[in-house]
Motif scaffolding. Structure first.
Motif, PDB file in Angstrom:
ATOM      1  N   LEU A 136       4.664 -14.104  -0.454  1.00 50.44           N
ATOM      2  CA  LEU A 136       5.704 -14.226   0.568  1.00 50.44           C
ATOM      3  C   LEU A 136       5.317 -15.233   1.643  1.00 50.44           C
ATOM      4  CD1 LEU A 136       6.647 -10.453   0.969  1.00 50.44           C
ATOM      5  CD2 LEU A 136       7.911 -12.218  -0.283  1.00 50.44           C
ATOM      6  N   ALA A 137       4.082 -15.143   2.118  1.00 44.80           N
ATOM      7  CA  ALA A 137       3.642 -16.047   3.177  1.00 44.80           C
ATOM      8  C   ALA A 137       3.539 -17.486   2.659  1.00 44.80           C
ATOM      9  CB  ALA A 137       2.290 -15.588   3.733  1.00 44.80           C
ATOM     10  N   GLY A 138       2.989 -17.666   1.457  1.00 44.69           N
ATOM     11  CA  GLY A 138       2.878 -19.009   0.904  1.00 44.69           C
ATOM     12  C   GLY A 138       4.226 -19.645   0.666  1.00 44.69           C
ATOM     13  N   TYR A 139       5.172 -18.873   0.176  1.00 46.80           N
ATOM     14  CA  TYR A 139       6.531 -19.384  -0.040  1.00 46.80           C
ATOM     15  C   TYR A 139       7.169 -19.764   1.285  1.00 46.80           C
ATOM     16  CZ  TYR A 139      11.413 -19.500  -1.606  1.00 46.80           C
ATOM     17  OH  TYR A 139      12.709 -19.874  -1.881  1.00 46.80           O
ATOM     18  N   GLY A 140       6.959 -18.938   2.314  1.00 41.89           N
ATOM     19  CA  GLY A 140       7.518 -19.255   3.626  1.00 41.89           C
ATOM     20  C   GLY A 140       6.956 -20.541   4.201  1.00 41.89           C
ATOM     21  N   PHE A 141       5.632 -20.723   4.091  1.00 46.42           N
ATOM     22  CA  PHE A 141       5.017 -21.950   4.603  1.00 46.42           C
ATOM     23  C   PHE A 141       5.487 -23.181   3.830  1.00 46.42           C
ATOM     24  CE2 PHE A 141       1.522 -19.333   6.527  1.00 46.42           C
ATOM     25  CZ  PHE A 141       1.653 -19.834   7.820  1.00 46.42           C
ATOM     26  N   ALA A 142       5.719 -23.022   2.536  1.00 50.90           N
ATOM     27  CA  ALA A 142       6.045 -24.180   1.704  1.00 50.90           C
ATOM     28  C   ALA A 142       7.509 -24.587   1.784  1.00 50.90           C
ATOM     29  CB  ALA A 142       5.672 -23.880   0.244  1.00 50.90           C
ATOM     30  N   LYS A 143       8.416 -23.630   1.962  1.00 50.16           N
ATOM     31  CA  LYS A 143       9.837 -23.932   1.786  1.00 50.16           C
ATOM     32  C   LYS A 143      10.683 -23.732   3.041  1.00 50.16           C
ATOM     33  CE  LYS A 143       9.322 -25.220  -2.363  1.00 50.16           C
ATOM     34  NZ  LYS A 143       9.478 -26.664  -2.663  1.00 50.16           N
ATOM     35  N   TYR A 144      10.104 -23.331   4.143  1.00 47.43           N
ATOM     36  CA  TYR A 144      10.889 -23.143   5.355  1.00 47.43           C
ATOM     37  C   TYR A 144      10.268 -23.932   6.502  1.00 47.43           C
ATOM     38  CZ  TYR A 144      13.307 -19.352   2.953  1.00 47.43           C
ATOM     39  OH  TYR A 144      14.053 -18.622   2.058  1.00 47.43           O
ATOM     40  N   ARG A 145      11.101 -24.434   7.364  1.00 45.84           N
ATOM     41  CA  ARG A 145      10.666 -25.121   8.567  1.00 45.84           C
ATOM     42  C   ARG A 145      10.968 -24.222   9.762  1.00 45.84           C
ATOM     43  NH1 ARG A 145       9.012 -27.096   4.809  1.00 45.84           N
ATOM     44  NH2 ARG A 145       9.135 -29.258   4.081  1.00 45.84           N
ATOM     45  N   PHE A 146       9.954 -23.883  10.514  1.00 47.74           N
ATOM     46  CA  PHE A 146      10.139 -22.993  11.666  1.00 47.74           C
ATOM     47  C   PHE A 146       9.179 -23.409  12.767  1.00 47.74           C
ATOM     48  CE2 PHE A 146       7.324 -21.098   8.513  1.00 47.74           C
ATOM     49  CZ  PHE A 146       6.186 -20.808   9.238  1.00 47.74           C
ATOM     50  N   ALA A 147       9.460 -22.950  13.972  1.00 47.07           N
ATOM     51  CA  ALA A 147       8.641 -23.306  15.129  1.00 47.07           C
ATOM     52  C   ALA A 147       7.227 -22.740  14.969  1.00 47.07           C
ATOM     53  CB  ALA A 147       9.281 -22.759  16.410  1.00 47.07           C
ATOM     54  N   GLY A 148       6.243 -23.570  15.196  1.00 51.44           N
ATOM     55  CA  GLY A 148       4.853 -23.140  15.081  1.00 51.44           C
ATOM     56  C   GLY A 148       4.315 -23.144  13.671  1.00 51.44           C
ATOM     57  N   ARG A 149       5.054 -23.770  12.748  1.00 48.13           N
ATOM     58  CA  ARG A 149       4.622 -23.758  11.348  1.00 48.13           C
ATOM     59  C   ARG A 149       3.297 -24.478  11.167  1.00 48.13           C
ATOM     60  NH1 ARG A 149       5.580 -27.680   7.510  1.00 48.13           N
ATOM     61  NH2 ARG A 149       5.315 -27.028   5.333  1.00 48.13           N
ATOM     62  N   ARG A 150       3.180 -25.675  11.732  1.00 47.92           N
ATOM     63  CA  ARG A 150       1.942 -26.437  11.570  1.00 47.92           C
ATOM     64  C   ARG A 150       0.763 -25.750  12.247  1.00 47.92           C
ATOM     65  NH1 ARG A 150       3.296 -32.930  12.127  1.00 47.92           N
ATOM     66  NH2 ARG A 150       4.685 -33.060  10.311  1.00 47.92           N
ATOM     67  N   ALA A 151       0.991 -25.215  13.433  1.00 49.44           N
ATOM     68  CA  ALA A 151      -0.094 -24.519  14.135  1.00 49.44           C
ATOM     69  C   ALA A 151      -0.528 -23.274  13.364  1.00 49.44           C
ATOM     70  CB  ALA A 151       0.363 -24.133  15.544  1.00 49.44           C
ATOM     71  N   SER A 152       0.440 -22.559  12.826  1.00 46.59           N
ATOM     72  CA  SER A 152       0.106 -21.351  12.056  1.00 46.59           C
ATOM     73  C   SER A 152      -0.664 -21.707  10.790  1.00 46.59           C
ATOM     74  CB  SER A 152       1.389 -20.593  11.690  1.00 46.59           C
ATOM     75  OG  SER A 152       2.084 -20.189  12.842  1.00 46.59           O
ATOM     76  N   PHE A 153      -0.251 -22.787  10.131  1.00 47.74           N
ATOM     77  CA  PHE A 153      -0.945 -23.182   8.909  1.00 47.74           C
ATOM     78  C   PHE A 153      -2.356 -23.680   9.224  1.00 47.74           C
ATOM     79  CE2 PHE A 153      -1.604 -25.719   4.996  1.00 47.74           C
ATOM     80  CZ  PHE A 153      -1.251 -24.744   4.063  1.00 47.74           C
ATOM     81  N   SER A 154      -2.525 -24.331  10.367  1.00 52.43           N
ATOM     82  CA  SER A 154      -3.867 -24.762  10.774  1.00 52.43           C
ATOM     83  C   SER A 154      -4.764 -23.570  11.042  1.00 52.43           C
ATOM     84  CB  SER A 154      -3.768 -25.644  12.028  1.00 52.43           C
ATOM     85  OG  SER A 154      -3.012 -26.814  11.773  1.00 52.43           O
ATOM     86  N   ILE A 155      -4.209 -22.551  11.678  1.00 57.74           N
ATOM     87  CA  ILE A 155      -4.984 -21.317  11.907  1.00 57.74           C
ATOM     88  C   ILE A 155      -5.352 -20.672  10.573  1.00 57.74           C
ATOM     89  CG2 ILE A 155      -4.867 -18.986  12.867  1.00 57.74           C
ATOM     90  CD1 ILE A 155      -3.093 -20.113  15.084  1.00 57.74           C
ATOM     91  N   LEU A 156      -4.410 -20.702   9.629  1.00 63.12           N
ATOM     92  CA  LEU A 156      -4.685 -20.164   8.289  1.00 63.12           C
ATOM     93  C   LEU A 156      -5.839 -20.913   7.631  1.00 63.12           C
ATOM     94  CD1 LEU A 156      -3.776 -18.376   5.834  1.00 63.12           C
ATOM     95  CD2 LEU A 156      -2.368 -20.314   5.151  1.00 63.12           C
ATOM     96  N   LEU A 157      -5.824 -22.243   7.715  1.00 69.44           N
ATOM     97  CA  LEU A 157      -6.909 -23.028   7.123  1.00 69.44           C
ATOM     98  C   LEU A 157      -8.235 -22.714   7.799  1.00 69.44           C
ATOM     99  CD1 LEU A 157      -5.232 -26.530   6.638  1.00 69.44           C
ATOM    100  CD2 LEU A 157      -5.681 -24.777   4.916  1.00 69.44           C
ATOM    101  N   GLY A 158      -8.201 -22.488   9.102  1.00 75.72           N
ATOM    102  CA  GLY A 158      -9.424 -22.105   9.793  1.00 75.72           C
ATOM    103  C   GLY A 158      -9.926 -20.748   9.348  1.00 75.72           C
ATOM    104  N   ALA A 159      -8.994 -19.827   9.084  1.00 76.93           N
ATOM    105  CA  ALA A 159      -9.391 -18.491   8.630  1.00 76.93           C
ATOM    106  C   ALA A 159     -10.034 -18.534   7.256  1.00 76.93           C
ATOM    107  CB  ALA A 159      -8.172 -17.562   8.608  1.00 76.93           C
ATOM    108  N   VAL A 160      -9.640 -19.520   6.425  1.00 81.48           N
ATOM    109  CA  VAL A 160     -10.253 -19.652   5.099  1.00 81.48           C
ATOM    110  C   VAL A 160     -11.746 -19.924   5.237  1.00 81.48           C
ATOM    111  CG1 VAL A 160     -10.295 -21.050   2.996  1.00 81.48           C
ATOM    112  CG2 VAL A 160      -8.107 -20.393   4.010  1.00 81.48           C
TER     113      VAL A 160
END
Length: 293
Positions: A103-127
């Motif tokens: 669900l989260a991966g699909y949301g990041f890949a196919k939807y544009r929303f406020a804070g998307r890039r910042a949230s994905f950057s935080i996700l990459l940091g969590a990895v």
């Protein structure tokens, strides 16, 4: 020699000139030796284990059945309970983590929303953060919530899989064309129907991959349940075998019964479900991955 044959010859050699098949064969042997050791020595008694016989071959008395009986009857059959606990943690945690990742991966890949890039950057940091570094803070939070020494103390943290979200986002971006989703919307499909009827079948290889990785991670989890659980009836098999190993190292033979032979066999039995899971799910990878992924 034709150009094609020359390209094939270059492709089957490493930069040092060694055929890649030899390198892969050495790696296979390297990784299989420990497993072969467990298979061989799980058939031996404790006396044969420490008797100075061949470490990588069977002893004079192959007794898998006797060791199995001892394994599943020792201490009231606690090993069977540990296996059931591991299965519970792996299935609930693995399936739950996979669902959230999809669900989260699909949301990041196919939807544009406020804070998307910042949230994905935080996700990459969590990895990049090792999960063991989060065990102590997680223990403090769960202790305040009164959830330590419960199954939820192991299951809930296992639902978070940043790498799985990243993997699903990268795969979804290329495996599910935007034009296909737009066509489904034009035909009257809502977002949920477009996801379940159009996108989800295309994501099957990635879903299986994330599922297998999540299940293996939950099954092999050691430090988290070790910190969270104090009741040995809630232990997974990893912590249980570690407890037996500590007892065997500290006390040796107790009452004429040594734990080492059943520890080795218990280690072998504990990896059999993972082998079955891999062999069962590997057929879903035949479709391959998108080249851009």
């Amino acid at each position: 020699m034709t150009t094609t044959n020359m390209e094939r010859k270059r492709a089957t050699r490493t930069p040092g000139g060694v055929p890649i098949q030899i390198v892969l064969g050495v790696l296979v042997v390297y990784f299989l030796i420990p497993f072969w050791w467990v298979v061989v020595n799980s058939s031996k008694s404790t006396a044969e284990l420490f008797g100075g016989g061949p470490a990588l071959w069977f002893g004079s008395n192959i007794d898998y059945l006797g060791n199995l009986v001892a394994l599943f009857t020792y201490d009231g059959g606690i090993y069977g309970r540990w296996l059931a606990n591991s299965a519970l943690y792996a299935v609930v945690g693995g399936v739950g983590a996979t669902a959230l990742c999809v669900l989260a991966g699909y949301g990041f890949a196919k939807y544009r929303f406020a804070g998307r890039r910042a949230s994905f950057s935080i996700l990459l940091g969590a990895v990049m953060v090792p999960m063991t570094a989060l065990v102590i803070p997680t223990f403090v939070l769960f202790s305040v919530a009164g959830l330590t020494n419960t199954i939820w103390a192991v299951i809930i943290p296992s639902l978070l899989n940043p790498f799985g979200v990243y993997l699903m986002a990268v795969y979804t971006r290329d495996a599910v064309p935007d034009e296909l989703l737009d066509a489904a919307r034009v035909d009257g499909a809502g977002e949920f129907r477009a996801f379940f009827r159009v996108a989800l079948p295309l994501l099957r290889p990635a879903i299986v991959t994330v599922l297998l990785l999540s299940v293996v991670a939950c099954w092999n989890n050691y430090f988290l349940p070790l910190a969270m659980l104090s009741d040995n009836r809630l232990f997974p098999v990893t912590v249980g075998i570690g407890l037996w190993q500590s007892t065997a190292s500290t006390y040796g033979a107790a009452g004429g019964t040594s734990l080492w032979s059943i520890i080795v066999l218990g280690s072998l039995v504990s990896v059999i479900p993972l082998i079955i899971a891999f062999l069962t799910l590997q057929r879903y990878w035949r479709g391959g991955w998108p080249s851009a992924a």
